[in-house]
Every structure is written in C-alpha cells, then in structure tokens.
Design a protein around this motif. Sequence first.
Motif, PDB file in Angstrom:
ATOM      1  N   HIS A  18       0.788  -1.229   0.000  1.00 52.96           N
ATOM      2  CA  HIS A  18       0.000   0.000   0.000  1.00 52.96           C
ATOM      3  C   HIS A  18       0.821   1.281   0.000  1.00 52.96           C
ATOM      4  O   HIS A  18       0.299   2.347   0.313  1.00 52.96           O
ATOM      5  CB  HIS A  18      -0.930   0.009   1.230  1.00 52.96           C
ATOM      6  N   ARG A  19       2.070   1.218  -0.384  1.00 54.38           N
ATOM      7  CA  ARG A  19       2.934   2.404  -0.393  1.00 54.38           C
ATOM      8  C   ARG A  19       2.324   3.531  -1.241  1.00 54.38           C
ATOM      9  O   ARG A  19       2.441   4.702  -0.918  1.00 54.38           O
ATOM     10  CB  ARG A  19       4.322   2.030  -0.914  1.00 54.38           C
ATOM     11  N   ASP A  20       1.659   3.174  -2.344  1.00 53.88           N
ATOM     12  CA  ASP A  20       1.058   4.176  -3.219  1.00 53.88           C
ATOM     13  C   ASP A  20      -0.060   4.960  -2.531  1.00 53.88           C
ATOM     14  O   ASP A  20      -0.322   6.105  -2.891  1.00 53.88           O
ATOM     15  CB  ASP A  20       0.531   3.526  -4.496  1.00 53.88           C
ATOM     16  N   ILE A  21      -0.693   4.367  -1.541  1.00 56.00           N
ATOM     17  CA  ILE A  21      -1.764   5.057  -0.822  1.00 56.00           C
ATOM     18  C   ILE A  21      -1.194   6.210   0.007  1.00 56.00           C
ATOM     19  O   ILE A  21      -1.811   7.259   0.124  1.00 56.00           O
ATOM     20  CB  ILE A  21      -2.533   4.066   0.087  1.00 56.00           C
ATOM     21  N   ILE A  22      -0.016   6.012   0.554  1.00 59.60           N
ATOM     22  CA  ILE A  22       0.624   7.038   1.373  1.00 59.60           C
ATOM     23  C   ILE A  22       1.252   8.127   0.497  1.00 59.60           C
ATOM     24  O   ILE A  22       1.334   9.283   0.888  1.00 59.60           O
ATOM     25  CB  ILE A  22       1.692   6.396   2.291  1.00 59.60           C
ATOM     26  N   ASP A  23       1.689   7.762  -0.712  1.00 60.57           N
ATOM     27  CA  ASP A  23       2.299   8.730  -1.627  1.00 60.57           C
ATOM     28  C   ASP A  23       1.589   8.700  -2.983  1.00 60.57           C
ATOM     29  O   ASP A  23       2.170   8.313  -3.998  1.00 60.57           O
ATOM     30  CB  ASP A  23       3.793   8.420  -1.805  1.00 60.57           C
ATOM     31  N   PRO A  24       0.325   9.116  -3.021  1.00 63.57           N
ATOM     32  CA  PRO A  24      -0.403   9.052  -4.298  1.00 63.57           C
ATOM     33  C   PRO A  24       0.184   9.968  -5.365  1.00 63.57           C
ATOM     34  O   PRO A  24       0.153   9.627  -6.542  1.00 63.57           O
ATOM     35  CB  PRO A  24      -1.829   9.455  -3.926  1.00 63.57           C
ATOM     36  N   ALA A  25       0.761  11.089  -4.978  1.00 64.61           N
ATOM     37  CA  ALA A  25       1.357  11.993  -5.975  1.00 64.61           C
ATOM     38  C   ALA A  25       2.534  11.307  -6.655  1.00 64.61           C
ATOM     39  O   ALA A  25       2.650  11.334  -7.886  1.00 64.61           O
ATOM     40  CB  ALA A  25       1.794  13.300  -5.323  1.00 64.61           C
ATOM     41  N   GLY A  26       3.404  10.683  -5.874  1.00 62.21           N
ATOM     42  CA  GLY A  26       4.560   9.992  -6.446  1.00 62.21           C
ATOM     43  C   GLY A  26       4.171   8.777  -7.260  1.00 62.21           C
ATOM     44  O   GLY A  26       4.824   8.438  -8.245  1.00 62.21           O
ATOM     45  N   ALA A  27       3.099   8.126  -6.869  1.00 54.17           N
ATOM     46  CA  ALA A  27       2.673   6.907  -7.564  1.00 54.17           C
ATOM     47  C   ALA A  27       1.843   7.186  -8.808  1.00 54.17           C
ATOM     48  O   ALA A  27       1.968   6.470  -9.805  1.00 54.17           O
ATOM     49  CB  ALA A  27       1.871   6.020  -6.606  1.00 54.17           C
ATOM     50  N   PRO A  31       4.305  10.470 -12.470  1.00 49.61           N
ATOM     51  CA  PRO A  31       4.594   9.731 -13.711  1.00 49.61           C
ATOM     52  C   PRO A  31       3.589  10.087 -14.807  1.00 49.61           C
ATOM     53  O   PRO A  31       2.369  10.065 -14.586  1.00 49.61           O
ATOM     54  CB  PRO A  31       4.456   8.264 -13.299  1.00 49.61           C
ATOM     55  N   ALA A  32       4.082  10.402 -15.979  1.00 53.99           N
ATOM     56  CA  ALA A  32       3.233  10.885 -17.077  1.00 53.99           C
ATOM     57  C   ALA A  32       2.180   9.876 -17.519  1.00 53.99           C
ATOM     58  O   ALA A  32       1.103  10.259 -17.957  1.00 53.99           O
ATOM     59  CB  ALA A  32       4.101  11.284 -18.265  1.00 53.99           C
ATOM     60  N   ARG A  33       2.459   8.602 -17.432  1.00 52.95           N
ATOM     61  CA  ARG A  33       1.528   7.592 -17.946  1.00 52.95           C
ATOM     62  C   ARG A  33       0.640   7.001 -16.862  1.00 52.95           C
ATOM     63  O   ARG A  33       0.001   5.985 -17.062  1.00 52.95           O
ATOM     64  CB  ARG A  33       2.317   6.483 -18.638  1.00 52.95           C
ATOM     65  N   HIS A  34       0.612   7.644 -15.710  1.00 55.33           N
ATOM     66  CA  HIS A  34      -0.208   7.178 -14.589  1.00 55.33           C
ATOM     67  C   HIS A  34      -1.327   8.185 -14.343  1.00 55.33           C
ATOM     68  O   HIS A  34      -1.232   9.346 -14.734  1.00 55.33           O
ATOM     69  CB  HIS A  34       0.641   7.033 -13.333  1.00 55.33           C
ATOM     70  N   ALA A  35      -2.385   7.728 -13.665  1.00 60.71           N
ATOM     71  CA  ALA A  35      -3.516   8.614 -13.377  1.00 60.71           C
ATOM     72  C   ALA A  35      -4.158   8.230 -12.052  1.00 60.71           C
ATOM     73  O   ALA A  35      -4.148   7.058 -11.666  1.00 60.71           O
ATOM     74  CB  ALA A  35      -4.556   8.524 -14.493  1.00 60.71           C
ATOM     75  N   LEU A  36      -4.716   9.215 -11.385  1.00 67.55           N
ATOM     76  CA  LEU A  36      -5.500   9.008 -10.171  1.00 67.55           C
ATOM     77  C   LEU A  36      -6.756   9.853 -10.289  1.00 67.55           C
ATOM     78  O   LEU A  36      -6.681  11.059 -10.538  1.00 67.55           O
ATOM     79  CB  LEU A  36      -4.715   9.421  -8.921  1.00 67.55           C
ATOM     80  N   LEU A  37      -7.902   9.214 -10.148  1.00 67.29           N
ATOM     81  CA  LEU A  37      -9.181   9.918 -10.150  1.00 67.29           C
ATOM     82  C   LEU A  37      -9.757   9.865  -8.740  1.00 67.29           C
ATOM     83  O   LEU A  37      -9.667   8.831  -8.063  1.00 67.29           O
ATOM     84  CB  LEU A  37     -10.154   9.263 -11.124  1.00 67.29           C
ATOM     85  N   THR A  50     -12.333   6.338  -5.523  1.00 73.26           N
ATOM     86  CA  THR A  50     -11.033   6.555  -6.164  1.00 73.26           C
ATOM     87  C   THR A  50     -10.841   5.518  -7.262  1.00 73.26           C
ATOM     88  O   THR A  50     -11.481   4.465  -7.265  1.00 73.26           O
ATOM     89  CB  THR A  50      -9.857   6.418  -5.168  1.00 73.26           C
ATOM     90  N   GLY A  51      -9.953   5.826  -8.159  1.00 72.96           N
ATOM     91  CA  GLY A  51      -9.535   4.890  -9.193  1.00 72.96           C
ATOM     92  C   GLY A  51      -8.183   5.332  -9.710  1.00 72.96           C
ATOM     93  O   GLY A  51      -7.947   6.534  -9.866  1.00 72.96           O
ATOM     94  N   ALA A  52      -7.298   4.383  -9.949  1.00 70.96           N
ATOM     95  CA  ALA A  52      -5.956   4.729 -10.413  1.00 70.96           C
ATOM     96  C   ALA A  52      -5.536   3.777 -11.527  1.00 70.96           C
ATOM     97  O   ALA A  52      -6.099   2.690 -11.692  1.00 70.96           O
ATOM     98  CB  ALA A  52      -4.957   4.673  -9.263  1.00 70.96           C
ATOM     99  N   LEU A  53      -4.527   4.213 -12.258  1.00 68.47           N
ATOM    100  CA  LEU A  53      -3.959   3.415 -13.342  1.00 68.47           C
ATOM    101  C   LEU A  53      -2.468   3.704 -13.385  1.00 68.47           C
ATOM    102  O   LEU A  53      -2.046   4.846 -13.213  1.00 68.47           O
ATOM    103  CB  LEU A  53      -4.623   3.825 -14.653  1.00 68.47           C
ATOM    104  N   ASP A  54      -1.683   2.648 -13.574  1.00 71.59           N
ATOM    105  CA  ASP A  54      -0.245   2.849 -13.745  1.00 71.59           C
ATOM    106  C   ASP A  54       0.292   1.876 -14.777  1.00 71.59           C
ATOM    107  O   ASP A  54      -0.435   1.028 -15.286  1.00 71.59           O
ATOM    108  CB  ASP A  54       0.509   2.768 -12.416  1.00 71.59           C
ATOM    109  N   SER A  55       1.563   2.029 -15.099  1.00 74.57           N
ATOM    110  CA  SER A  55       2.178   1.240 -16.175  1.00 74.57           C
ATOM    111  C   SER A  55       2.978   0.052 -15.657  1.00 74.57           C
ATOM    112  O   SER A  55       3.796  -0.487 -16.384  1.00 74.57           O
ATOM    113  CB  SER A  55       3.086   2.145 -17.018  1.00 74.57           C
ATOM    114  N   ARG A  56       2.708  -0.342 -14.429  1.00 73.73           N
ATOM    115  CA  ARG A  56       3.419  -1.487 -13.856  1.00 73.73           C
ATOM    116  C   ARG A  56       2.539  -2.734 -13.977  1.00 73.73           C
ATOM    117  O   ARG A  56       1.453  -2.779 -13.422  1.00 73.73           O
ATOM    118  CB  ARG A  56       3.737  -1.242 -12.380  1.00 73.73           C
TER     119      ARG A  56
END
Length: 157
Positions: A18-27, A31-37, A50-56
């Motif tokens: 859950h590291r991304d939950i604590i640092d949503p801006a960094g996650a 990153p240009a190809r990531h999104a958080l709604l 909430t909803g997020a997308l990343d390239s991993r």
Amino acid sequence: MLDTVYRDFGTGYVPRWHRDIIDPAGAYLTPARHALLVAVDERDGQVVGTGALDSRGPAHPPNPRHVAERYPSGVTAQLRRVYVRPEHRRRGLARRLVDELLAFAVADGGYRAVYLHTDPAVTGAEPFWRSLAKVVHDEREDAGGGQGIVHFDVPMP
C-alpha cells in the motif's frame, strides 16, 4: 483508500502493498503515464471513490509467473485502487471511474492491455469486475489454493 484497506480488506496498512496510498502523488500524479481519479460528493466535499492506473504490470512473485509474463510493465496499464465507499455503491460510480481510466489508457497510445487483480472476499468486487472483463486466472482453482486472487483482462474500448 486507507479506509478501504482497513474496512474492506481487514489487513490495515501494509507498506509493501500500500505504499502508493501514502504517496499518491509519487505513484500516480508525477509519472506521465499514470492517473488518479478522485470522486467527491458535491454536497459535503467528502471523497467517496477513487480509481488509479499505472504502467506497472503484475510482479512475480507474488503473482503467478504466467500472469506477470502475459502483462509486462510498460505496455500494460494496471487498474488500481478502484474503491467506492459502501454508502455510494451500486450507483454506477465505479463503472464511470473505470471508463475514464480506460479512456486515459487508450489516449496514452502505448498500452496493449489493461489488467487488474482483486480479492474476491471483498463484497461485490468480483461480480463487478466479471461484468466488465474476462477472467484470465483464478488462483482459487489452482491446486494448492493460491492467494485467493482473481486476475482480470479488461478489454480496451
């Protein structure tokens, strides 16, 4: 997002998951190809989804090797953190968040697939994802039982 981890998953905060939950801006925002709604109730300003997308793509381990190989990082958009507070569910909000994230993935132009995994123990999660996607791998059906995670391939529009 933390409320969901504690309330729905029952795990509490686990740094490796859950590291991304604590640092949503960094996650998700840097990153240009990531999104958080973030969905906000206009009546009281409370975050309701909430909803997020990343390239991993999914990592092996903990995911099965064949799943990680099918969805390599960089060309796979992974849906993450699609959470809606219980009192706001069954109103189409999660579907709208996913639609917007899929549109983001298509607009990116570099993704070949969209992937997610879910814990079927979370009420309503598995039926929701089954309504949008095709099941790729259900670890509950494996010999030995797996992690109880269901992996989904989400068609891009």
